[in-house]
Design an enzyme around this catalytic site. Structure first.
Site, PDB file in Angstrom:
ATOM      1  N   LYS A 175      23.923 -85.223 -51.642  1.00 41.88           N
ATOM      2  CA  LYS A 175      23.510 -84.448 -50.957  1.00 41.88           C
ATOM      3  C   LYS A 175      22.338 -84.353 -51.631  1.00 41.88           C
ATOM      4  O   LYS A 175      22.749 -83.363 -53.003  1.00 41.88           O
ATOM      5  CB  LYS A 175      23.797 -83.923 -50.154  1.00 41.88           C
ATOM      6  CG  LYS A 175      25.134 -85.433 -48.829  1.00 41.88           C
ATOM      7  CD  LYS A 175      25.425 -83.666 -48.148  1.00 41.88           C
ATOM      8  CE  LYS A 175      26.583 -84.533 -46.924  1.00 41.88           C
ATOM      9  NZ  LYS A 175      25.762 -85.585 -46.229  1.00 41.88           N
ATOM     10  N   SER A 179      26.776 -90.206 -55.002  1.00 41.81           N
ATOM     11  CA  SER A 179      25.382 -90.293 -53.767  1.00 41.81           C
ATOM     12  C   SER A 179      25.026 -88.657 -53.295  1.00 41.81           C
ATOM     13  O   SER A 179      25.301 -88.418 -52.448  1.00 41.81           O
ATOM     14  CB  SER A 179      25.390 -91.227 -52.377  1.00 41.81           C
ATOM     15  OG  SER A 179      26.161 -92.707 -53.182  1.00 41.81           O
ATOM     16  N   ARG A 200      33.002 -92.573 -42.258  1.00 39.87           N
ATOM     17  CA  ARG A 200      33.439 -94.340 -41.077  1.00 39.87           C
ATOM     18  C   ARG A 200      34.774 -94.437 -42.247  1.00 39.87           C
ATOM     19  O   ARG A 200      35.808 -94.966 -41.882  1.00 39.87           O
ATOM     20  CB  ARG A 200      32.572 -94.894 -41.505  1.00 39.87           C
ATOM     21  CG  ARG A 200      32.048 -95.011 -42.210  1.00 39.87           C
ATOM     22  CD  ARG A 200      30.413 -96.009 -42.440  1.00 39.87           C
ATOM     23  NE  ARG A 200      29.501 -94.261 -42.003  1.00 39.87           N
ATOM     24  CZ  ARG A 200      27.961 -95.226 -42.117  1.00 39.87           C
ATOM     25  NH1 ARG A 200      27.727 -95.801 -41.613  1.00 39.87           N
ATOM     26  NH2 ARG A 200      27.345 -93.697 -42.094  1.00 39.87           N
ATOM     27  N   ASP A 203      28.310 -91.734 -49.084  1.00 41.10           N
ATOM     28  CA  ASP A 203      27.879 -89.899 -48.703  1.00 41.10           C
ATOM     29  C   ASP A 203      27.989 -90.403 -46.951  1.00 41.10           C
ATOM     30  O   ASP A 203      27.906 -89.453 -46.016  1.00 41.10           O
ATOM     31  CB  ASP A 203      26.164 -89.788 -48.724  1.00 41.10           C
ATOM     32  CG  ASP A 203      25.811 -88.324 -48.210  1.00 41.10           C
ATOM     33  OD1 ASP A 203      26.948 -87.816 -47.357  1.00 41.10           O
ATOM     34  OD2 ASP A 203      25.372 -87.718 -47.532  1.00 41.10           O
ATOM     35  N   MET A 252      34.967 -74.197 -37.888  1.00 42.85           N
ATOM     36  CA  MET A 252      33.900 -75.208 -38.726  1.00 42.85           C
ATOM     37  C   MET A 252      32.876 -73.799 -39.155  1.00 42.85           C
ATOM     38  O   MET A 252      32.056 -74.184 -40.479  1.00 42.85           O
ATOM     39  CB  MET A 252      32.467 -75.278 -37.686  1.00 42.85           C
ATOM     40  CG  MET A 252      33.425 -76.612 -37.018  1.00 42.85           C
ATOM     41  SD  MET A 252      32.587 -76.574 -35.328  1.00 42.85           S
ATOM     42  CE  MET A 252      30.701 -77.327 -36.015  1.00 42.85           C
ATOM     43  N   ASP A 302      31.248 -79.971 -41.787  1.00 43.25           N
ATOM     44  CA  ASP A 302      31.682 -81.966 -41.056  1.00 43.25           C
ATOM     45  C   ASP A 302      33.112 -81.987 -41.287  1.00 43.25           C
ATOM     46  O   ASP A 302      33.132 -83.247 -40.698  1.00 43.25           O
ATOM     47  CB  ASP A 302      31.050 -82.672 -43.578  1.00 43.25           C
ATOM     48  CG  ASP A 302      30.807 -83.480 -42.949  1.00 43.25           C
ATOM     49  OD1 ASP A 302      30.343 -83.763 -41.573  1.00 43.25           O
ATOM     50  OD2 ASP A 302      30.979 -84.703 -43.693  1.00 43.25           O
TER      51      ASP A 302
END
Length: 520
Positions: free
Chosen positions: A295, A293, A369, A365, A204, A306
């Protein structure tokens, strides 16, 4: 006029000078690079004497009570998490750190939902080890403090620091071992638990140009190479993803120049090959720009993590293999980047998932999912005992719980009870969140498709609507979604973790798998 100086002050001054002299004498020898961490409990009453651990009591006895004397002279009794360092007490340990363990009768706290004793040990041992590391001591012996596993976890987790890309590195502690007579198996178990979480932290923390989807998969394959007799690694390329009709996953990956990888790990720990596997699924966005979209630029660098879901899930499989847990586990990690190129998803686009459901992508963004939807569909093909997915899915989860606990959305009381029990042991807590039909209605109300990836009210109950979205791709009776966005990083909330990426909740996943294996 002659002043009368209290005897205690004279003695303490003498002790300090003696300590400095002894440390100076030892610094030129090889033994100066060896240190010891010992524990002491808080007094239960004013009449209570020093409340040493067994190892600390033996050490004090070998010095004819000198450690007790030094502690009395150096200040008030040690409180939980506090420490004192002494030099020159023992020829084998020129540096000795005494750490406060809190109350000796601490146990599971119903209000905090963790074991206070274990957490106190992890925090105290971590503090002591870091102090010795700051002295550039390379060999540390650790008081097991009555719980070898927790002490080992505290040492391993507390000493981790990501500095691989710095030219000037700190002197590392090269060996950490228990002091005195111990349960070796429990100590080694703690080492493996800590190393598992550190692997997730390492993945990470690494910059996104160093941990691409391909490099991530190669790293996990290398970590599992010692266990080839019971582990199979599949690094599925884009052609395989296309053949599986994972349209939602592919729609996210197409915006990047980096090719997607679907990482599939098979750990065969059970002697019964027919045992249904535990399937762990992790979100693997190795960098999330937000896509079209986009960030905000502030803090976007943290989106290298992420892929925290994939990191924790894959690290849990590595740890399970190292522990030789008698259970079958399958780890799945859809890996890609979310970038804003001319090929990227556009707000309003409609894509088709593996199960045939169409999805209106109103916010690019909300990509995690999408890739998890296809991975969850695929997970069912293994007739799993249970499916658990982990993902840094929503900022709303961070707003709801902060870094106190991982949010768990599940359709199974059986699964929740076992996850909760595991988290009490590890101190890496989970908290149950709702999966009401109220949220499902919000994501099924879509103008162009079967589902909308952000829901009717994008700002309200964001973590809950995201979970409701994932539930549309689940048919098994035992599924849990772990939203780990709030626990992704650590500032100072967890005392035995340094500032940075946390690797949570790797140990809780491992502990859950271990409990499930014992039930088998």
């Amino acid at each position: 006029m002659t002043m009368l100086i209290p005897f205690r002050r004279v003695l303490l001054s003498s002790v300090r000078k003696h300590n400095c002299r002894q440390f100076s004498d030892f610094s030129s020898t090889s033994t100066a690079r060896k240190g010891l961490v010992l524990g002491v409990y808080e007094k239960q009453s004013n009449n209570d004497g020093k409340h040493f651990t067994e190892a600390a009591a033996e050490f004090d006895s070998s010095l004819s009570g000198k450690l007790s004397q030094m502690l009395s002279l150096s200040g008030p009794p040690l409180k939980k998490g506090k420490s004192r360092i002494f030099y020159g007490l023992h020829q084998d340990f020129p540096s000795v750190v005494v750490v406060g363990l809190g109350k000796s009768d601490a146990g599971v706290c119903g209000k905090e939902n963790w074991d206070n004793c274990k957490e106190n040990i992890r925090g105290a041992v971590s503090t002591g080890c870091r102090q010795l590391q700051d002295l550039e001591i390379t060999h540390v012996e650790v008081d097991p403090c009555g719980d070898e596993q927790s002490a080992a976890e505290g040492a391993v987790l507390g000493l981790f620091e990501y500095d691989e890309l710095k030219t000037k590195k700190k002197v590392r502690v090269t060996t950490t071992q228990p002091h005195g007579s111990v349960d070796t198996a429990a100590w080694q178990k703690g080492i493996l638990y800590g190393e598992g979480q550190n692997l997730a932290r390492q993945l990470m923390e690494a910059p996104a140009n160093h941990i691409t989807p391909t490099v991530f998969a190669d790293t996990i394959e290398q970590k599992l190479s010692p266990f080839v007799d019971r582990v199979t690694v599949h690094k599925r390329p884009q052609s395989w993803i296309e053949s599986e009709q994972m349209g939602a996953f592919l729609s996210v990956s197409k915006g990047s120049e980096e090719p997607p990888i679907f990482l599939e790990l098979h750990y065969r720990g059970s002697s019964d090959s027919t045992q249904p596997p535990l399937v762990l699924v992790g979100k693997g966005i190795t960098f999330d720009s937000g896509g079209i979209s986009l960030k905000p630029s502030s803090g976007m660098d943290a989106m290298r993590a992420d892929m925290g879901g994939a990191a924790t899930v894959c690290s849990a499989v590595v740890t399970a293999a190292a522990l030789k847990l008698p259970i079958n586990i399958i780890g799945l990690a859809p890996l890609c980047e979310n970038m804003p190129s001319g090929k990227a998803n556009k707000p309003g686009d409609v894509v088709c998932a593996k199960n045939g459901k169409t999805i209106q992508v109103d916010n690019t963004d909300a990509e995690g999912r999408l890739i998890l939807a296809d991975a969850l569909c695929y997970a069912h093909s293994f007739s799993p005992r249970a499916i658990i997915n982990a993902a840094t899915l929503t900022g709303a989860m961070d707003v709801a719980l902060g870094s106190a606990a991982t949010g768990v959305f599940t359709n199974s009381d059986w699964l929740w009870e076992r996850l909760h029990k595991a988290s009490i042991v590890t101190g890496d807590r989970v908290w149950r969140m709702p999966l009401f039909q109220h949220y499902t209605k919000q994501i099924t109300d879509s103008a162009l498709a079967d589902l909308n990836n952000v829901g009717k009210y994008s700002r309200s109950g964001g973590a809950c609507t995201a979970a409701a979205f994932l539930r549309e791709f689940v048919t098994t009776d035992h599924w849990a979604h772990l939203d780990i966005a709030g626990v992704m990083t650590n500032k100072d909330e967890v005392p035995y973790l340094r500032k940075g990426m946390s690797g949570r909740p790797t140990r809780t996943l491992v502990e859950f798998a271990a409990h499930l294996a014992s039930e088998s």
